[in-house]
Design a protein around this motif. Structure first.
Motif, PDB file in Angstrom:
ATOM      1  N   ALA A 248     -45.278  27.661 -26.912  1.00 54.87           N
ATOM      2  CA  ALA A 248     -44.817  26.450 -26.232  1.00 54.87           C
ATOM      3  C   ALA A 248     -45.996  25.475 -26.119  1.00 54.87           C
ATOM      4  O   ALA A 248     -46.905  25.496 -26.952  1.00 54.87           O
TER       5      ALA A 248
ATOM      6  N   LEU B 210     -45.825  32.105 -24.405  1.00 54.61           N
ATOM      7  CA  LEU B 210     -45.073  32.641 -23.274  1.00 54.61           C
ATOM      8  C   LEU B 210     -44.508  34.022 -23.593  1.00 54.61           C
ATOM      9  O   LEU B 210     -43.936  34.239 -24.665  1.00 54.61           O
TER      10      LEU B 210
ATOM     11  N   ARG C  42     -47.183  30.569 -17.204  1.00 54.52           N
ATOM     12  CA  ARG C  42     -48.330  30.255 -18.061  1.00 54.52           C
ATOM     13  C   ARG C  42     -49.652  30.698 -17.412  1.00 54.52           C
ATOM     14  O   ARG C  42     -49.922  30.421 -16.245  1.00 54.52           O
TER      15      ARG C  42
ATOM     16  N   SER D 136     -48.578  35.804 -20.623  1.00 56.72           N
ATOM     17  CA  SER D 136     -48.448  34.433 -21.130  1.00 56.72           C
ATOM     18  C   SER D 136     -49.839  33.806 -21.225  1.00 56.72           C
ATOM     19  O   SER D 136     -50.440  33.444 -20.215  1.00 56.72           O
TER      20      SER D 136
ATOM     21  N   SER E 264     -52.208  24.933 -13.749  1.00 59.74           N
ATOM     22  CA  SER E 264     -50.782  25.208 -13.881  1.00 59.74           C
ATOM     23  C   SER E 264     -50.031  24.336 -12.887  1.00 59.74           C
ATOM     24  O   SER E 264     -50.096  24.570 -11.683  1.00 59.74           O
TER      25      SER E 264
ATOM     26  N   ARG F 201     -44.869  23.976 -15.928  1.00 58.98           N
ATOM     27  CA  ARG F 201     -44.063  25.200 -15.890  1.00 58.98           C
ATOM     28  C   ARG F 201     -42.585  24.882 -16.115  1.00 58.98           C
ATOM     29  O   ARG F 201     -41.856  25.672 -16.725  1.00 58.98           O
TER      30      ARG F 201
ATOM     31  N   ASP G  21     -42.046  24.680 -19.684  1.00 57.43           N
ATOM     32  CA  ASP G  21     -41.977  26.020 -20.276  1.00 57.43           C
ATOM     33  C   ASP G  21     -40.572  26.596 -20.160  1.00 57.43           C
ATOM     34  O   ASP G  21     -40.070  27.248 -21.087  1.00 57.43           O
TER      35      ASP G  21
END
Length: 269
Positions: free
Chosen positions: A10, A15, A57, A62, A71, A76, A79
């Motif tokens: 991704a 992931l 992540r 991941s 993050s 996210r 993701d």
């Protein structure tokens, strides 16, 4: 119940995710809690849903291209969209707990057409509290504790800040290597961005996704009880009580799953 494990390239991350069951897609997620922490709940829900869990992540399986990247809830959420695309799902019901609930709020805001129902279980949205300035200072202090004294001291400070309903919340005396790595990610690159997220209440109220705020029946001593009630009030919805405390999906999985199934069915009814 068969569980299949997968990886997906991704946005700057590979992931790790797992798929169980069949039926409408249900995303079950936390942050920093990983797929393994939701295994029991996923098994309980897989009789009626295709349940997708994943490692956020930078956590566990991941792996980030840039290990020092923060993050954010927005990253996210992207993701999660990538995971939906990978399994061929236009929309999904979403259960997010704690930081995963914050991810879900970002998802329903940025990608509203991809979410049918979001169950945001105890999101730590500290910016909605009347003492948000003080909470921000407290989060900075936890990060500084990690930098100065390491993971065990930081987790103790975190527990003291967010509250605890019992003595079983003490951090372990020794951390395995993976937990140490995940702790570093959390304290240095995730705690501030997650707790500092400000939900776009107007967008959430105007969007097509149904938003449910979940609160543990035993969570009143926790700060996440206050953040959840604050979010519910802003959204103009009544919070839904789930069994147990902040991790009731682990401690009381069967009862928790029953409530989650009921909540998700209410949208169809």
């Amino acid at each position: 119940m068969t569980t299949t494990a997968h990886t997906l390239e991704a946005d700057g991350v590979r992931l790790y995710y797992e798929v169980r069951g069949e039926g409408p897609v249900l995303m079950v997620m936390g942050s920093p809690m990983a797929a393994a922490d939701f295994g029991a709940l996923a098994e309980a829900m897989a009789g009626e849903y295709t349940v997708v869990t994943h490692d956020p992540r930078g956590i566990s399986g991941s792996v980030l291209a840039d290990p020092e990247q923060d993050s954010t809830p927005e990253l996210r959420a992207g993701d999660v969209v990538a995971l939906l695309d990978a399994i061929g799902a236009e929309t999904a019901d979403v259960f997010g707990s704690s930081g995963g609930a914050v991810t879900g709020l970002a998802l329903a805001t940025l990608y509203p057409d991809r979410v049918r129902t979001l169950v945001a279980h105890e999101p730590p949205v500290l910016e909605l509290l009347p003492d948000a300035d003080e909470q921000r200072v407290m989060m900075d202090g936890i990060v500084e504790t990690y930098q100065r004294e390491g993971a065990m001291a930081a987790w103790q400070a975190f527990i003291e800040a967010f509250g605890t309903g019992g003595d079983d919340e003490e951090p372990p005396e020794e951390f395995p290597e993976k937990l140490l790595e995940n702790s570093r990610r959390f304290f240095l690159h995730e705690l501030r961005t997650t707790s500092g997220y400000v939900p776009d209440v107007a967008a959430l109220r105007a969007g097509p996704a149904r938003i449910v705020v979940g609160i543990g029946a035993e969570s009143r001593p926790l700060m996440t009880y206050d953040t959840s009630t604050a979010l519910s009030a802003r959204l103009g919805v009544e919070p839904v009580e789930f069994p147990g405390e902040h991790v009731g999906f682990v401690d009381k999985t069967k009862e928790f799953a029953e409530v989650l199934r009921r909540v998700l069915r209410e949208r169809v009814a």
